[in-house]
Design a protein around this motif. Structure first.
Motif, PDB file in Angstrom:
ATOM      1  N   ASN B  78      45.308  37.224  33.325  1.00  0.00           N
ATOM      2  CA  ASN B  78      45.235  36.555  34.613  1.00  0.00           C
ATOM      3  C   ASN B  78      46.526  36.613  35.423  1.00  0.00           C
ATOM      4  O   ASN B  78      46.858  35.702  36.179  1.00  0.00           O
ATOM      5  CB  ASN B  78      44.726  35.119  34.432  1.00  0.00           C
ATOM      6  CG  ASN B  78      43.254  35.130  34.034  1.00  0.00           C
ATOM      7  OD1 ASN B  78      42.464  35.892  34.586  1.00  0.00           O
ATOM      8  ND2 ASN B  78      42.889  34.337  33.043  1.00  0.00           N
ATOM      9  N   GLN B 105      39.425  40.489  35.036  1.00  0.00           N
ATOM     10  CA  GLN B 105      39.615  39.129  35.556  1.00  0.00           C
ATOM     11  C   GLN B 105      38.338  38.520  36.109  1.00  0.00           C
ATOM     12  O   GLN B 105      38.268  37.320  36.335  1.00  0.00           O
ATOM     13  CB  GLN B 105      40.685  39.132  36.668  1.00  0.00           C
ATOM     14  CG  GLN B 105      42.110  39.221  36.137  1.00  0.00           C
ATOM     15  CD  GLN B 105      43.134  39.382  37.253  1.00  0.00           C
ATOM     16  OE1 GLN B 105      42.787  39.413  38.419  1.00  0.00           O
ATOM     17  NE2 GLN B 105      44.404  39.483  36.869  1.00  0.00           N
ATOM     18  N   ASP B 106      37.362  39.353  36.345  1.00  0.00           N
ATOM     19  CA  ASP B 106      36.137  38.866  36.980  1.00  0.00           C
ATOM     20  C   ASP B 106      34.953  39.237  36.086  1.00  0.00           C
ATOM     21  O   ASP B 106      34.665  40.420  35.879  1.00  0.00           O
ATOM     22  CB  ASP B 106      35.993  39.501  38.373  1.00  0.00           C
ATOM     23  CG  ASP B 106      34.763  38.977  39.095  1.00  0.00           C
ATOM     24  OD1 ASP B 106      34.924  38.371  40.159  1.00  0.00           O
ATOM     25  OD2 ASP B 106      33.636  39.152  38.580  1.00  0.00           O
ATOM     26  N   ARG B 150      35.951  33.810  37.195  1.00  0.00           N
ATOM     27  CA  ARG B 150      37.384  34.062  36.979  1.00  0.00           C
ATOM     28  C   ARG B 150      37.969  32.950  36.112  1.00  0.00           C
ATOM     29  O   ARG B 150      37.491  31.838  36.080  1.00  0.00           O
ATOM     30  CB  ARG B 150      38.123  34.113  38.312  1.00  0.00           C
ATOM     31  CG  ARG B 150      37.541  35.164  39.271  1.00  0.00           C
ATOM     32  CD  ARG B 150      38.298  35.199  40.583  1.00  0.00           C
ATOM     33  NE  ARG B 150      39.644  35.712  40.394  1.00  0.00           N
ATOM     34  CZ  ARG B 150      39.946  37.021  40.379  1.00  0.00           C
ATOM     35  NH1 ARG B 150      39.022  37.930  40.550  1.00  0.00           N
ATOM     36  NH2 ARG B 150      41.186  37.423  40.186  1.00  0.00           N
TER      37      ARG B 150
END
Lengths: 357, 357
Positions: B78, B105-106, B150
């Protein structure tokens, strides 16, 4: 000593490659390291929580060390004895202790201790003058090896003499300092035993290594050495006698000559982790650096059995340029010291070449 | 990228235990480490050459890092994407790259990428409103797992919903942030594959680990996992597709579900060294931390075969008090992170329990 809890700090006098590998081992165990070494950018400082760049006898530096550390240890034997005494005076435990270091710092005291402890050496005599050196050479007969009593490592500060006259000349060449005159050892091979003793008196020895020196510098160690059970037992007995006799805490390296008749003679004691023990990083259940940290921190010692057969080779000077090729060899494990300058003969890295047991 | 010579500096964004173990591995290879982490006394800083205590997006900090480092890597996914872009703009190579991190991250982008790359996941849908969450739950049918798209780790930021109405409620409970709605995986067990790819495109996977989570936190990994050759090959194929598809450089952890029919689904990708790869420190020819350093530094990858069977257990919170007993167990190898506070559930250390292969 009570075991130091994780988060405690260990002081190390000396910031070379041995200090660096001790610091890496301490880091793995959750312990912080403070290095005392006058060299500003020394290898160990760059993997440690803190570096005090001062002389080993600097009173302010020693006071800081005593304040920060739960225990202080050394990476080399020639630490000023006064520094260790000062630290003890400030209330911080020191391991190995000043007596062990003092004995190991003087080759005559060392051999005298060893023989008294039941760990036999070659015949030797002390000499403080050229005449004494010549007389010792005559008494011992034949070729003798003359070394300064103090300091000197990797073959420095020593020379052979073939006659009493030559012995007197060597004495003068070595600067007229007190020397030890040693009978040669008719050895079949050089072995070493790395062993540890902790504050509780527990002793553990690693399997023996067989060592090859070139120009007085360790070139290669192979471990476990191919020795019979009797030789292994004798070496372990010697290690135990030495560590107990010195009331030693930490890892020590004991260099041995295996004579033609199979008997062992102690060549010298290194009161610290030892180059011939580097194989343990990739071939033993615990490595010598972690073992030393465990010992001085009051932890139980780790297991010492071999897990692989290792050939350890030192990379000296610009041999460090071989690293890219060695990094591509799946049998090689690399240990690089982070030294800025690859001077000729300087120990820059070592490689452990692994094979099955 | 040309191999970084020993003496080069590697930057690491993040100074927790993963950064610490990366720094220790870099130290072994003669490489210096600079840690960027806002936390003043973070675990990695204490085993690194330098620590920049600043936010990950701090322009001055990033400029310093770019000036000092031959390559910059990350210990967690992150990291602000802008920080990596800034570093690249300053001319320093970054591995893994911003695209790999952005995808990881997603959770929706990640699963979309995975399926496109031929690495199948469970069925899923994105939802940006409570209504969309309810509809996704209805479409997927039965119980669903809802996670924020996230952030969130170790089971945080996620909840199960047994009905469309519950899904809408979970969406609101999670703060109304965009979510992913996932069909449950009827898995037999959780596996993971740790693999590396270097700048030259060489890929190497470690043997699989079998993982047990408790309360969303990894509790135990056993490796090499008992899997048939076909499963091992499938996992390695998935790892290769993922790393090649992301043009990835470094070590990644890929969490897998083994379904009742023996097929594999990817749960998630960790674009970094991974907790389920800690067993490699004591059970593989190269450990994942050294492998990551080798990969990002442009070195050849090390061999990945198992050398022992390992059961890795995380010590959480005050379980760290078990360390003295574990230190006395000859089968245990300890890895302690040097964290100052043993908060409940916090990963403080891990222990690798060794047995023969």
């Amino acid at each position: 000593m009570k075991p130091l809890p994780p988060g405690s700090t260990i002081g190390i006098l000396g910031g070379g490659q041995l200090g660096r590998m001790l610091a890496l081992a301490a880091g793995r165990l959750g312990l912080d390291v403070v290095i005392l070494d006058p060299e500003p950018d020394c290898p160990a400082a760059r993997v440690s929580a803190r570096h005090i760049a001062a002389h080993y006898s600097d009173p302010t530096a020693l006071a800081t060390l005593a304040e920060l550390c739960g225990v202080v240890t050394v990476e080399f034997e020639n630490v000023p004895a006064g520094a260790l005494e000062a630290l003890i005076g400030l209330g911080v435990p020191v391991a190995p202790g000043p007596r062990a270091l003092a004995i190991a710092q003087d080759r005559v005291d060392e051999k005298t201790f060893l023989n008294a402890a039941g760990a036999p050496t070659v015949a030797f005599a002390a000499a403080g003058t050229a005449e004494e050196a010549a007389r010792a050479a005559a008494d011992l007969g034949g070729r003798v090896l003359i070394k300064t009593r103090r300091e000197g490592y990797d073959g420095k500060g020593q020379a052979w003499a073939a006659s009493p006259e030559a012995a007197a000349a060597v004495f003068r060449d070595l600067g007229g300092r007190p020397v030890i005159v040693e009978a040669p050892a008719a050895f079949r091979r050089e072995l070493s035993v790395i062993a540890a003793r902790n504050w509780a008196g527990m002793v553990a020895a690693f399997p023996l290594a067989e060592n090859v020196h070139e120009n007085g510098i360790l070139r290669r160690s192979t471990a476990p050495a191919g020795v019979d059970a009797k030789t292994a037992q004798r070496a372990e007995d010697i290690a135990r006698k030495v560590l107990v006799g010195l009331d030693y805490v930490g890892v020590a390296g004991i260099e041995l000559f295996e004579l033609e008749d199979g008997s062992l003679r102690v060549n010298e004691i290194a009161p610290r982790v030892h180059n011939s023990g580097h194989w343990t990083q990739d071939g033993a259940a615990t490595d010598q650096f972690e073992q030393h940290i465990r010992a001085v921190a009051g932890w139980p010692l780790g297991p010492t059995h071999a897990t692989a057969r290792v050939e350890m080779t030192n990379l000296l000077g610009d041999e460090v340029l071989q690293l890219p090729a060695l990094a591509a060899d799946p049998a090689c494990r690399l240990h690089v010291y982070g030294k800025r300058e690859a001077r000729a003969g300087r120990k820059m890295a070592h490689v452990n070449r692994i094979s099955g047991l």
